[in-house]
Design a protein around this motif. Structure first.
Motif, short mmCIF file in Angstrom:
data_model
loop_
_atom_site.label_atom_id
_atom_site.label_comp_id
_atom_site.label_asym_id
_atom_site.label_seq_id
_atom_site.Cartn_x
_atom_site.Cartn_y
_atom_site.Cartn_z
N TYR A 68 -33.58 -54.93 -4.01
CA TYR A 68 -34.79 -54.98 -3.06
C TYR A 68 -35.83 -55.79 -4.37
O TYR A 68 -36.35 -56.82 -3.85
CB TYR A 68 -35.64 -53.89 -2.69
N VAL A 69 -36.03 -55.30 -5.37
CA VAL A 69 -36.78 -55.68 -6.24
C VAL A 69 -36.45 -56.96 -6.57
O VAL A 69 -37.17 -58.08 -7.01
CB VAL A 69 -37.13 -54.67 -7.69
N TYR A 70 -35.05 -57.23 -7.00
CA TYR A 70 -34.35 -58.47 -7.32
C TYR A 70 -34.71 -59.57 -6.06
O TYR A 70 -35.10 -60.63 -6.63
CB TYR A 70 -32.88 -58.59 -7.55
N THR A 71 -34.55 -59.13 -4.99
CA THR A 71 -35.02 -60.28 -3.72
C THR A 71 -36.47 -60.63 -3.67
O THR A 71 -36.69 -61.75 -3.07
CB THR A 71 -34.42 -59.40 -2.59
N LEU A 100 -28.02 -50.51 2.64
CA LEU A 100 -28.18 -49.46 1.51
C LEU A 100 -29.11 -48.41 1.68
O LEU A 100 -28.49 -47.13 1.55
CB LEU A 100 -28.01 -50.24 0.22
N TRP A 101 -30.29 -48.76 2.09
CA TRP A 101 -31.11 -47.66 2.41
C TRP A 101 -31.04 -46.81 3.56
O TRP A 101 -30.94 -45.65 3.34
CB TRP A 101 -32.44 -48.36 2.45
N GLY A 102 -30.44 -47.70 4.55
CA GLY A 102 -30.39 -46.83 5.85
C GLY A 102 -29.10 -46.07 6.03
O GLY A 102 -28.88 -44.91 6.45
N ILE A 136 -38.33 -56.72 7.32
CA ILE A 136 -37.00 -56.59 7.51
C ILE A 136 -36.27 -55.68 6.66
O ILE A 136 -35.44 -54.85 7.39
CB ILE A 136 -36.30 -57.88 6.90
N ALA A 137 -36.52 -55.13 5.56
CA ALA A 137 -35.72 -54.01 4.80
C ALA A 137 -35.86 -52.68 5.62
O ALA A 137 -35.05 -51.81 5.64
CB ALA A 137 -36.24 -54.04 3.34
N LEU A 197 -31.91 -59.12 2.12
CA LEU A 197 -32.82 -58.07 2.64
C LEU A 197 -32.04 -57.10 3.69
O LEU A 197 -32.13 -55.98 4.04
CB LEU A 197 -33.93 -58.71 3.17
N VAL A 198 -31.10 -57.68 4.45
CA VAL A 198 -30.23 -57.01 5.37
C VAL A 198 -29.39 -56.12 4.48
O VAL A 198 -29.10 -54.96 4.96
CB VAL A 198 -29.24 -58.02 6.08
#
Length: 139
Positions: free
Chosen positions: A68-71, A14-16, A83-84, A8-9
């Motif tokens: 994210y989906v995998y997590t 990756l998103w940010g 968190i994400a 999630l970190v």
């Protein structure tokens, strides 16, 4: 649980971290105005389609979504979402600043610190909860 938190970190990063690069890669799209909605759309697709500076960060951002989906298979959604998303906000502010965007104001800095503290508390609570379960099962 630790693997999920690290994932999630990674998602938050990756998103940010890609948001400022996507913003840079799409620069100029707001200036397209041909007078026709269809022509505007065609020009916008042509502009974005021809820029690697847009596509590489975009694909990395989408990789974050796949992670994210995998997590979510192993992480509680009540943990994954804050968190994400909160780390995404923090990484966007930091990377944007490092790329020369305006210095974040006092409110952005305070917000980033509070988000990071809140996320840390969620992670601490979940790790503590998990270690308590391990102690119970090991007896």
């Amino acid at each position: 649980m630790l693997t999920s938190i690290l994932s999630l970190v990674g998602v938050g990063f990756l998103w940010g971290a890609t948001n400022p690069f996507i913003r840079i890669g799409s620069k100029g799209i707001q200036n397209i105005n041909t007078g026709s909605r269809i022509q505007n759309f065609i020009q916008e697709v042509r502009l974005i389609g021809s820029r690697l500076g847009y596509w590489i960060p975009f694909l990395l951002n989408q990789l974050g979504s796949v992670l994210y989906v995998y997590t979510l298979q192993s992480a509680s959604i009540s943990v994954a979402v804050p968190i994400a998303n909160s780390l995404s906000f923090a990484f966007t502010a930091v990377v944007g600043y490092l790329l020369g965007e305006k210095i974040p104001g006092k409110n952005v800095i305070i917000g980033t610190v509070l988000v990071t503290l809140g996320t840390s508390m969620i992670i601490y609570d979940k790790l503590k909860e998990q270690s308590m379960k391990v102690d119970i099962y090991s007896r």
